[in-house]
Write an enzyme that holds these catalytic residues in place. Structure first.
Site: not given
Ligand code: CMX
Length: 438
Positions: A241, A271, A318, A327, A373
């Site tokens: 964002s 996000h 994250h 947070r 979240d």
């Molecule tokens: N559940 C399952 N799998 C997850 C995960 C979770 N909570 N968090 C990361 N992973 C997976 C990724 O999808 C990725 O999988 P692939 O290798 O198969 O593609 C792998 O673990 C590595 O990811 P990462 O490097 O640890 O995390 P990223 O930086 O790529 O992504 C985030 C970060 C937040 C998008 C991810 O942790 C996620 O999808 N979390 C759940 C959604 C969420 O809570 N988002 C809110 C974030 C805060 C905000 O912006 O508000």
């Protein structure tokens, strides 16, 4: 309230010289190296943006102008000693760099109150959208429709000198932030209370008025929304964002367009939509288990089931953080202090205990800890704001504070149009092979 603007200019204009000096004398200095791994994982860790408002440390969490959330809760002015800080104070801190006093904060509150008039056509645009439009669709459409009010755009077309862009951007930003609670509450009441709208109360603070116009007028909800608006306000410049707002703003699009772009990014499930997804996931689990007081074992099995279906566990992980999000902790402390025996919050706390080792077992998730979240929705739900498809709008109202304070500073520095280079996949392959051969 002109003195806030003057104070901003007095303090921030000194930074222009620093910016110019860096650009002129140090353009050839090397900051770091970039690996293919960083590019393949979404440009993680590549220092590419100037953002003064806040900085995220992977092992400590967010600091706003050097102040942690715990420090903000102590130092920023409140309406009463036992309450939560006013988001107005955080905006001042992010914009100017100093902790405001009580009078500064009250003045911003009053300034936003006088600027909060929303033109009728914005409500008409919201009302013209079909009722099935998602709250974030309605929110971003309303913001776009309000671009008719952009003072920056009018000044630009009239040929204003670029060194004054920050001035009209400041005016747009203050007007825009001031109007967001009214717009958000209008969408909420339209969708969930049969368009039974509630007029603003000009004597209330920004977050308090939002609670009031949503129809949740208790002191408890006002206190929660003040905390909510503070902790969601900013997370340095690289998140989707903030970056989208900055990127679109770098083309000198007006602040309404830039912020709307940021909101469209916030609407994504990785996000800001995650705050809704957490609620979907928790209620799906309760329905699946047919139990609203599940055991730790049942929750663990459900987390494993979610992962085995190739889904994410929302609210966990994250892109930068490598510890429990402060947070999350701030909200957990709030719940411990004010809320007793809430079944949903109990489950959130159980998931907090159970999920991290299971996520760690996958061996690929870099941060198994909860983010903001994971708990925010359960708190809103407890206080009667149960319509969770609306929660990302609340995140968006708060996020305006950080991304728009940054936009004023972007314009003061005269940051250029953002334009990184891209290459076809074959180019990266070739670079990798060349280095293998060396
Ligand atoms: N559940 C399952 N799998 C997850 C995960 C979770 N909570 N968090 C990361 N992973 C997976 C990724 O999808 C990725 O999988 P692939 O290798 O198969 O593609 C792998 O673990 C590595 O990811 P990462 O490097 O640890 O995390 P990223 O930086 O790529 O992504 C985030 C970060 C937040 C998008 C991810 O942790 C996620 O999808 N979390 C759940 C959604 C969420 O809570 N988002 C809110 C974030 C805060 C905000 O912006 O508000």
């Amino acid at each position: 309230m002109e003195y806030i603007k003057n104070r901003f200019y007095e303090k921030a204009s000194k930074c222009i010289a620093e910016y110019e000096k860096l650009k002129k004398n140090h353009a050839d200095k090397v900051i770091g190296t970039i690996t293919i791994g960083q590019i393949m994982t979404g440009m993680k860790g590549i220092p590419g943006l100037i953002t003064d408002t806040s900085k995220l440390d992977p092992n400590e969490g967010i600091r706003f102008r050097g102040h942690s959330i715990a420090e903000l809760r102590e130092k920023l002015p409140k309406l009463n000693p036992d309450g939560e800080p006013l988001p107005e104070g955080l905006f001042y801190l992010m914009l100017i760099g100093d902790i405001p006093d009580h009078e500064d904060v009250i003045n911003i509150s009053k300034d936003w109150s006088t600027r909060s008039y929303v033109p009728q056509h914005v409500f008409d645009v919201i009302d013209a959208l079909p009722g099935i439009s998602k709250p974030m669709t309605q929110f971003s459409a309303a913001i776009l429709s309000m671009a008719t009010e952009s003072i920056f755009q009018k000044a630009y077309r009239a040929g204003v000198n670029k060194k004054y862009y920050w001035d009209t951007t400041y005016e747009d930003v203050m007007n825009l932030i001031a109007r967001l609670p009214r717009i958000a509450a209008y969408i909420y009441r339209r969708m969930f209370y049969n368009s039974d709208h509630i007029e603003p109360n000009p004597h209330l603070d920004w977050a308090g008025n939002l609670a009031h116009m949503m129809g949740h007028n208790s002191e408890e909800v006002k206190r929660l929304l003040r905390l909510y608006m503070v902790i969601h306000a900013d997370h340095e410049g690289g998140n989707v964002s903030a970056h989208a707002t900055h990127l679109v703003g770098s083309a000198l699009s007006n602040p309404y367009y830039a912020y709307a772009a940021g909101m469209l990014g916030l609407a994504g499930p990785l996000h800001g939509y995650a705050n809704q997804d957490v609620m979907n996931w928790l209620f799906e689990m309760i329905t699946y288990l047919d139990n609203d007081e599940p055991s730790n074992e049942q929750i663990g099995d459900y987390i494993r089931k979610t992962l085995s279906e190739g889904r994410v566990v929302p609210g966990y992980g994250h892109a930068v953080l490598r510890v429990t999000d402060p947070r999350f902790t701030a909200q957990q402390e709030f719940a411990e202090r004010y809320i007793k025996n809430d079944k949903l919050i109990n489950i959130v706390n159980q998931v907090h205990q159970i999920a991290p080792p299971i996520l760690e077992e996958t061996g690929k998730i870099k941060n198994p800890w909860p983010n903001v979240d994971a708990i925010s929705g359960a708190l809103l739900y407890h206080y009667g704001i149960k319509e969770y498809s609306f929660y990302t709008v609340l995140f968006g109202v708060s996020r305006s504070l950080g991304v728009l304070a940054s936009l004023v500073r972007d314009r003061l520095y005269g940051l250029p149009i953002e334009r990184p280079s891209s290459f076809p996949l074959s180019w990266f392959k070739q670079k990798a092979e060349e280095q293998e051969e060396q």
